[in-house]
Design an enzyme around this catalytic site. Structure first.
Site, mmCIF file in Angstrom:
data_model
loop_
_atom_site.group_PDB
_atom_site.id
_atom_site.type_symbol
_atom_site.label_atom_id
_atom_site.label_comp_id
_atom_site.label_asym_id
_atom_site.label_seq_id
_atom_site.Cartn_x
_atom_site.Cartn_y
_atom_site.Cartn_z
ATOM 1 N N LYS A 110 0.840 -1.195 0.000
ATOM 2 C CA LYS A 110 0.000 0.000 0.000
ATOM 3 C C LYS A 110 0.880 1.252 0.000
ATOM 4 O O LYS A 110 1.857 1.342 0.755
ATOM 5 C CB LYS A 110 -0.912 0.007 1.222
ATOM 6 N N LYS A 219 -12.969 -7.911 -7.327
ATOM 7 C CA LYS A 219 -13.330 -8.205 -5.946
ATOM 8 C C LYS A 219 -14.771 -8.697 -5.925
ATOM 9 O O LYS A 219 -15.675 -8.024 -6.421
ATOM 10 C CB LYS A 219 -13.131 -6.968 -5.072
#
EC number: 4.2.1.113
Length: 336
Positions: A110, A219
């Protein structure tokens, strides 16, 4: 197969358990992950849209939970290779995070966290590469950069390691397309992946139409279920530069991860972002064992004691029940 539009809120809620899972590492600003789990006639389903999502967006997550609980997931078995996930931690914390993913050879890092700078991102990527020099690395910026900022970041990362891809570095599909052009123009071959531009888009195929991504990140919950993901993959991969798919978690509990593993197997995913259970202190199922950097495709059946221990306080349970009713109302209005 039962349509999600004719499953009532009361049918869902009479089978519902609301849990609050403590995070081992702060992730996406979350320290406790709440979810509503459905003990359905054909398996367990999960409804866990992030708290800021209103009914029009959250209803896709409910469709996914209904699919798993009331319809049952498509059949799949075997193993799925996974990536480890490195939150926006300091370089000194990197080794501790990596230790949670034994045997894993791909890591998503991230970056672009609020309050941090590109210098922080470069230091984190360098720390991961130093600790795991043979690992494949990908970064995720969650829409944070302009095109110019993304180009600058790509230049910086290229001095450390050849990234597998940059995930959603910019917010819009048009910016992603411009970024791909700019990277090729200056001779940087860093691939671009689209996540939010698919799962939060009114037209997820626009990514392919504008030649805006090399990789499609899928997702299950935000896209409405395993079958919806499989259908979308058939329509988007190999179109205008989209070469492959990565199935990833939306910070799911073990129940949602089970659906993600089915989707990853069916779509021949790259190393899937489905090992995020290891970012929780506790989950409703014991941690899945990693074998050779992969996870077995198998159902998740929550442990009754864990459900009881991790039960959310009554006010939070009531909040989630209200949310289910709102999403059911929205789905019913859309079906008329």
């Amino acid at each position: 197969m039962r349509s999600p539009d004719i499953v009532t809120a009361e049918e869902i809620l009479e089978r519902a358990h609301v849990v609050a899972l403590p995070m081992a590492v702060r992730f996406r600003g979350v320290t406790t992950r709440e979810a509503l789990l459905i003990d359905g006639p054909h398996g367990w389903g999960e409804f866990s849209p992030f708290i800021e999502y209103a009914a029009p967006e959250a209803s896709a997550w409910l469709r996914s939970g209904i699919e798993a609980a009331f319809e049952g997931l498509p059949h799949a078995d075997g193993f799925v290779q996974v990536n480890g996930t490195v939150p926006a931690v300091t370089p000194g914390e990197v080794e501790g995070v990596l230790a949670r993913f034994p045997g894993v050879s791909t890591f998503k890092i991230k970056v672009a966290e609020k309050g941090q700078s590109l210098i922080d991102d470069l230091a984190r990527v360098r720390a991961v590469h130093t600790a795991r020099p043979d690992a494949t690395l990908r970064i995720d910026a969650n829409c944070a950069w302009s095109v110019d900022e993304a180009v600058e970041a790509a230049r910086g990362f290229a001095t450390i390691v050849d990234l597998e891809y940059m995930e959603q570095p910019c917010a819009t599909v048009e910016e992603l397309a411009q970024l791909r052009y700019e990277l090729h123009r200056i001779g940087l071959n860093t691939p671009v992946a689209a996540d939010e531009s698919i799962r939060r888009a009114t037209d997820p195929l626009r990514v392919a139409e504008l030649n805006a991504a090399d990789v499609a990140v899928m997702k299950v919950a935000p896209l409405g279920g395993v079958r919806a993901v499989a259908g979308l993959v058939e329509r988007i991969v190999d179109k205008r530069g989209v070469r492959s798919v990565t199935v990833a978690s939306a910070l799911d509990t073990a129940v949602g991860i089970a659906g993600g593993l089915v989707a990853a197997k069916l779509t021949e995913s790259n190393a899937a972002g489905l090992a995020t259970q290891r970012l929780f202190v506790e989950d409703v199922v014991a941690p899945r064992e990693l074998f050779g950097g992969g996870l077995a495709v198998e159902p998740a059946v929550p442990d009754p004691d864990r459900l009881a221990d991790l039960a959310a306080p009554a006010p939070r349970r009531d909040w989630w029940f209200t949310r289910v009713r709102q999403c059911c109302d929205y789905l019913e209005s859309r079906s008329q």
